[in-house]
Design a protein around this motif. Structure first.
Motif, PDB file in Angstrom:
ATOM      1  N   ARG A 161     -54.839  39.206 -32.877  1.00 20.91           N
ATOM      2  CA  ARG A 161     -55.522  38.223 -32.032  1.00 20.91           C
ATOM      3  C   ARG A 161     -55.138  36.805 -32.450  1.00 20.91           C
ATOM      4  N   SER A 162     -55.063  36.566 -33.747  1.00 24.23           N
ATOM      5  CA  SER A 162     -54.653  35.251 -34.251  1.00 24.23           C
ATOM      6  C   SER A 162     -53.220  34.928 -33.841  1.00 24.23           C
ATOM      7  N   LEU A 163     -52.334  35.926 -33.925  1.00 30.87           N
ATOM      8  CA  LEU A 163     -50.941  35.714 -33.499  1.00 30.87           C
ATOM      9  C   LEU A 163     -50.868  35.378 -32.010  1.00 30.87           C
ATOM     10  N   LEU A 164     -51.644  36.085 -31.209  1.00 27.39           N
ATOM     11  CA  LEU A 164     -51.670  35.807 -29.765  1.00 27.39           C
ATOM     12  C   LEU A 164     -52.142  34.382 -29.490  1.00 27.39           C
ATOM     13  N   CYS A 165     -53.218  33.970 -30.146  1.00 26.14           N
ATOM     14  CA  CYS A 165     -53.741  32.614 -29.945  1.00 26.14           C
ATOM     15  C   CYS A 165     -52.735  31.560 -30.394  1.00 26.14           C
ATOM     16  N   ALA A 166     -52.124  31.777 -31.542  1.00 31.09           N
ATOM     17  CA  ALA A 166     -51.141  30.815 -32.051  1.00 31.09           C
ATOM     18  C   ALA A 166     -49.930  30.726 -31.127  1.00 31.09           C
ATOM     19  N   ALA A 167     -49.441  31.874 -30.661  1.00 34.49           N
ATOM     20  CA  ALA A 167     -48.280  31.873 -29.762  1.00 34.49           C
ATOM     21  C   ALA A 167     -48.623  31.195 -28.436  1.00 34.49           C
ATOM     22  N   ARG A 168     -49.803  31.496 -27.910  1.00 33.37           N
ATOM     23  CA  ARG A 168     -50.233  30.862 -26.656  1.00 33.37           C
ATOM     24  C   ARG A 168     -50.352  29.362 -26.841  1.00 33.37           C
ATOM     25  N   ASP A 169     -51.004  28.940 -27.930  1.00 30.57           N
ATOM     26  CA  ASP A 169     -51.187  27.514 -28.166  1.00 30.57           C
ATOM     27  C   ASP A 169     -49.851  26.808 -28.362  1.00 30.57           C
ATOM     28  N   LEU A 170     -48.954  27.422 -29.098  1.00 30.31           N
ATOM     29  CA  LEU A 170     -47.629  26.849 -29.301  1.00 30.31           C
ATOM     30  C   LEU A 170     -46.894  26.714 -27.973  1.00 30.31           C
ATOM     31  N   HIS A 171     -46.967  27.746 -27.160  1.00 31.18           N
ATOM     32  CA  HIS A 171     -46.311  27.728 -25.847  1.00 31.18           C
ATOM     33  C   HIS A 171     -46.907  26.646 -24.949  1.00 31.18           C
ATOM     34  N   GLN A 172     -48.227  26.510 -24.960  1.00 30.18           N
ATOM     35  CA  GLN A 172     -48.897  25.529 -24.098  1.00 30.18           C
ATOM     36  C   GLN A 172     -48.664  24.095 -24.553  1.00 30.18           C
ATOM     37  N   HIS A 173     -48.473  23.886 -25.852  1.00 30.26           N
ATOM     38  CA  HIS A 173     -48.318  22.534 -26.369  1.00 30.26           C
ATOM     39  C   HIS A 173     -46.868  22.103 -26.531  1.00 30.26           C
ATOM     40  N   ARG A 174     -45.943  23.013 -26.243  1.00 34.70           N
ATOM     41  CA  ARG A 174     -44.529  22.665 -26.343  1.00 34.70           C
ATOM     42  C   ARG A 174     -44.180  21.765 -25.165  1.00 34.70           C
ATOM     43  N   SER A 175     -43.668  20.602 -25.460  1.00 41.10           N
ATOM     44  CA  SER A 175     -43.313  19.647 -24.415  1.00 41.10           C
ATOM     45  C   SER A 175     -41.931  19.977 -23.859  1.00 41.10           C
ATOM     46  N   PRO A 176     -41.783  19.985 -22.532  1.00 38.44           N
ATOM     47  CA  PRO A 176     -40.457  20.278 -21.951  1.00 38.44           C
ATOM     48  C   PRO A 176     -39.440  19.176 -22.220  1.00 38.44           C
ATOM     49  N   THR A 177     -39.890  18.001 -22.690  1.00 37.22           N
ATOM     50  CA  THR A 177     -38.947  16.915 -22.944  1.00 37.22           C
ATOM     51  C   THR A 177     -38.427  16.914 -24.369  1.00 37.22           C
ATOM     52  N   ARG A 178     -38.855  17.874 -25.197  1.00 38.61           N
ATOM     53  CA  ARG A 178     -38.378  17.915 -26.579  1.00 38.61           C
ATOM     54  C   ARG A 178     -37.106  18.737 -26.664  1.00 38.61           C
ATOM     55  N   ALA A 179     -36.202  18.264 -27.462  1.00 39.25           N
ATOM     56  CA  ALA A 179     -34.976  19.009 -27.734  1.00 39.25           C
ATOM     57  C   ALA A 179     -35.323  20.156 -28.686  1.00 39.25           C
ATOM     58  N   SER A 180     -34.393  21.054 -28.896  1.00 39.60           N
ATOM     59  CA  SER A 180     -34.647  22.199 -29.763  1.00 39.60           C
ATOM     60  C   SER A 180     -34.948  21.779 -31.201  1.00 39.60           C
ATOM     61  N   SER A 181     -34.542  20.582 -31.605  1.00 42.87           N
ATOM     62  CA  SER A 181     -34.819  20.110 -32.964  1.00 42.87           C
ATOM     63  C   SER A 181     -36.238  19.597 -33.108  1.00 42.87           C
ATOM     64  N   GLY A 182     -36.973  19.489 -31.980  1.00 43.45           N
ATOM     65  CA  GLY A 182     -38.330  18.976 -32.038  1.00 43.45           C
ATOM     66  C   GLY A 182     -38.394  17.468 -31.866  1.00 43.45           C
ATOM     67  N   VAL A 183     -37.267  16.837 -31.691  1.00 43.66           N
ATOM     68  CA  VAL A 183     -37.220  15.384 -31.498  1.00 43.66           C
ATOM     69  C   VAL A 183     -37.160  15.109 -30.013  1.00 43.66           C
ATOM     70  N   PRO A 184     -37.989  14.149 -29.514  1.00 42.15           N
ATOM     71  CA  PRO A 184     -37.948  13.855 -28.074  1.00 42.15           C
ATOM     72  C   PRO A 184     -36.542  13.488 -27.632  1.00 42.15           C
ATOM     73  N   SER A 185     -36.190  13.976 -26.451  1.00 43.09           N
ATOM     74  CA  SER A 185     -34.840  13.677 -25.937  1.00 43.09           C
ATOM     75  C   SER A 185     -34.844  12.472 -25.028  1.00 43.09           C
TER      76      SER A 185
END
Length: 185
Positions: A161-185
């Motif tokens: 359940r914790s893994l599901l919540c963490a994965a969901r939260d990570l997916h929801q908070h990932r910005s589409p404008t960030r490059a794969s390095s995590g730095v805004p593009s």
């Protein structure tokens, strides 16, 4: 006696050792391996994410019919084999087999069944597919289906359940404008 030892290796996640022992059994046996031992061999391969495990699994499914313990071994292997091509989809399909129907049952892999282990493994597959809300629903049903005091299994379900919540939260908070390095593009 062999089933007990091989099953112990399964629950210890000692897939290479299990594989090696079943291969040795097959070489020295005077008759073909029984279906359950064959399923344990598939588990060993699937648990290592080895693609040939899928072929062995298909052979076992042809022999096993609807034997629940054998199907649970295969389900366990698919769950452990995180890097199998279409492993999550195959797990969901397997969970719909009539012998496991108490774990699911709507045809989507996210039914309203009562087998907490099937629901647990289903939730993990749904997480791998990015279907987080369905996975949370399945894991919550699994937790609710556990008998009181089953703390060892409960810990595994809460961890999923914790893994599901963490994965969901990570997916929801990932910005589409960030490059794969995590730095805004």
């Amino acid at each position: 006696m062999a089933h007990l030892y091989l099953s112990a290796l399964r629950f210890d996640f000692r897939c290479p050792t299990l594989q090696r022992l079943v291969e040795q059994l097959a070489q020295t046996a005077r008759q073909p391996l029984d279906c359950y031992t064959h399923a344990l061999y598939a588990f060993a391969l699937l648990g290592q994410s080895r693609p040939e495990g899928l072929m062995v699994m298909d052979e076992v499914l042809a022999m096993a019919e609807e034997h629940p313990k054998t199907l649970h071994v295969l389900l366990h292997g698919l769950w452990l084999g995180q890097d199998l091509d279409e492993g999550a989809e195959r797990l969901l399909a397997l969970s719909l087999r009539p012998a496991l129907a108490t774990g699911t049952g709507t045809g989507t892999g996210t039914g309203t069944g009562t087998d907490p282990i099937v629901l647990f493994r289903t939730a993990g597959a749904l997480r791998r597919l990015g279907r987080y809300d369905e996975g949370l629903s399945a894991i919550d049903r699994a937790i609710d289906c556990l008998p009181p005091g089953d703390i060892s299994v409960h810990a595994d379900l809460v961890r999923e359940r914790s893994l599901l919540c963490a994965a969901r939260d990570l997916h929801q908070h990932r910005s589409p404008t960030r490059a794969s390095s995590g730095v805004p593009s």
